[in-house]
Design a protein around this motif. Sequence first.
Motif, PDB file in Angstrom:
ATOM      1  N   THR A   1       0.841  -1.218   0.000  1.00  0.00           N
ATOM      2  CA  THR A   1       0.000   0.000   0.000  1.00  0.00           C
ATOM      3  C   THR A   1       0.864   1.251   0.000  1.00  0.00           C
ATOM      4  O   THR A   1       0.618   2.212  -0.753  1.00  0.00           O
TER       5      THR A   1
ATOM      6  N   THR B   1       1.000   4.072  -3.014  1.00  0.00           N
ATOM      7  CA  THR B   1       0.665   5.467  -2.704  1.00  0.00           C
ATOM      8  C   THR B   1       1.784   6.400  -3.140  1.00  0.00           C
ATOM      9  O   THR B   1       1.550   7.461  -3.747  1.00  0.00           O
ATOM     10  N   THR B   2       2.998   6.034  -2.846  1.00  0.00           N
ATOM     11  CA  THR B   2       4.147   6.863  -3.256  1.00  0.00           C
ATOM     12  C   THR B   2       4.250   6.953  -4.771  1.00  0.00           C
ATOM     13  O   THR B   2       4.530   8.034  -5.335  1.00  0.00           O
TER      14      THR B   2
ATOM     15  N   CYS C   1       1.766   6.684  -6.957  1.00  0.00           N
ATOM     16  CA  CYS C   1       0.686   7.541  -7.466  1.00  0.00           C
ATOM     17  C   CYS C   1       0.993   9.014  -7.208  1.00  0.00           C
ATOM     18  O   CYS C   1       0.701   9.897  -8.040  1.00  0.00           O
TER      19      CYS C   1
ATOM     20  N   LEU D   1      -2.847  12.084  -0.677  1.00  0.00           N
ATOM     21  CA  LEU D   1      -1.768  11.088  -0.597  1.00  0.00           C
ATOM     22  C   LEU D   1      -1.565  10.586   0.832  1.00  0.00           C
ATOM     23  O   LEU D   1      -1.169   9.430   1.026  1.00  0.00           O
TER      24      LEU D   1
ATOM     25  N   VAL E   1      -5.371   8.567   1.968  1.00  0.00           N
ATOM     26  CA  VAL E   1      -5.730   7.288   1.306  1.00  0.00           C
ATOM     27  C   VAL E   1      -5.056   6.105   1.996  1.00  0.00           C
ATOM     28  O   VAL E   1      -5.714   5.106   2.328  1.00  0.00           O
ATOM     29  N   PRO E   2      -3.740   6.087   2.313  1.00  0.00           N
ATOM     30  CA  PRO E   2      -3.162   4.933   3.007  1.00  0.00           C
ATOM     31  C   PRO E   2      -3.745   4.758   4.390  1.00  0.00           C
ATOM     32  O   PRO E   2      -3.955   3.618   4.831  1.00  0.00           O
TER      33      PRO E   2
END
Length: 388
Positions: free
Chosen positions: A9, A13-14, A16, A41, A44-45
């Motif tokens: 995850t 995320t990084t 994106c 950013l 979301v995680p």
Amino acid sequence: MTTGCKTTTIFLTTLCGLLLTILGLTQEWPTAAWPVLAVLLVAVPAVAFKVAALRRGPLHVEVEEQRTDPPIERRELHIRRVALPSNWADYDFLFSATVRWYPLDAPGTDPVLNPAGLAVESVLDRARRITEQREPGRPSLVQHELSGALSTLSPDPAGHLQAMAEDITLVLREHDQERLTRLANVRKDKAVWEHQRKYEQSKRQYLSEDVLKDTGSAVVWWLAKHDDHVEKTVADLGLLARLTSAANDTDVPERLRDLMPRPYGEQPDAYETRETAPPVEQEPMPADLFEAFLASMGMTEEDDRRPMVAKQFADVLRTQDQDEIAEELLARLHPPTGFAPEAGEPPASAPGTTDGTPGASPSESFRSPESSKSSESSEPLDGTPDGE
């Protein structure tokens, strides 16, 4: 959520975030869009982790206790230089190792108060069954064998625990190792001596029964080794015959004795000289010639005049400085002791008479009896000479 899911995850995320940043820079997004992007950013995680935790739910303590295995109780003890028997009497191995064990649940048995002693006994019993069948000459090889045999856990006979050993060392006492080294050297020397003795016996048997059996075998053997020296082999037949006779403790055959070399200065015997060498003619000596002359005059060995004539002739030779010939005549024809001349003849010791008057000359004394008689008959009866 497991650790792998969390890692995935965060990575997505990084990724994106980087893509959106590149897109915003290329599209020249307004400044107000960048804070919104940063919040998304981070949020979301966090939301993803929260949802995963709600879906798993809490675990009961009882379930966690059932899934946990009981810890294994392990113990160890280091033992050093324990004597173990070998296959040879009075030659013991010295055993050192680290003994490890863990207890077993044995219901209905008494508790073990000294598990270390039980574990050491179990390990030593397993090691002794191996060492008592091995010779002490190779302790390092037996050490590796024990390392393999004692590397597995094995229960003791009573079933109280399982034991093993590691870091095994197996050696001999120093004086035992020295004795074994000396014994090994003696065995090696004996083996070498046995081989040398058998080699010498074989060589002697070959020489006595094959090479030096007789002179013919020796000649054939010598020619086989020196086939390009035939003439020398023929010249050495006498040596080979002597060598063969000495090897068999027999005399040299009669047919080969003429070929034997003679030592330096040795002369052949009389028989061989007569058989092999022709007679050598010697030059006659003066005494031989004089004796032959007397014999031709009729004076045999029994004639008493021979010594007297020889004495007178020797005196004449002395006057001519021929003393050696004179001595030889006297040595062979000297008048015997007690020889007395006849009446009217001068003594044999001097050419003159005893009264000092000169006697007859040698030529007159050498006249034959017949000439003496003729001269006496030619004189006149009255004693006057002829012609007076």
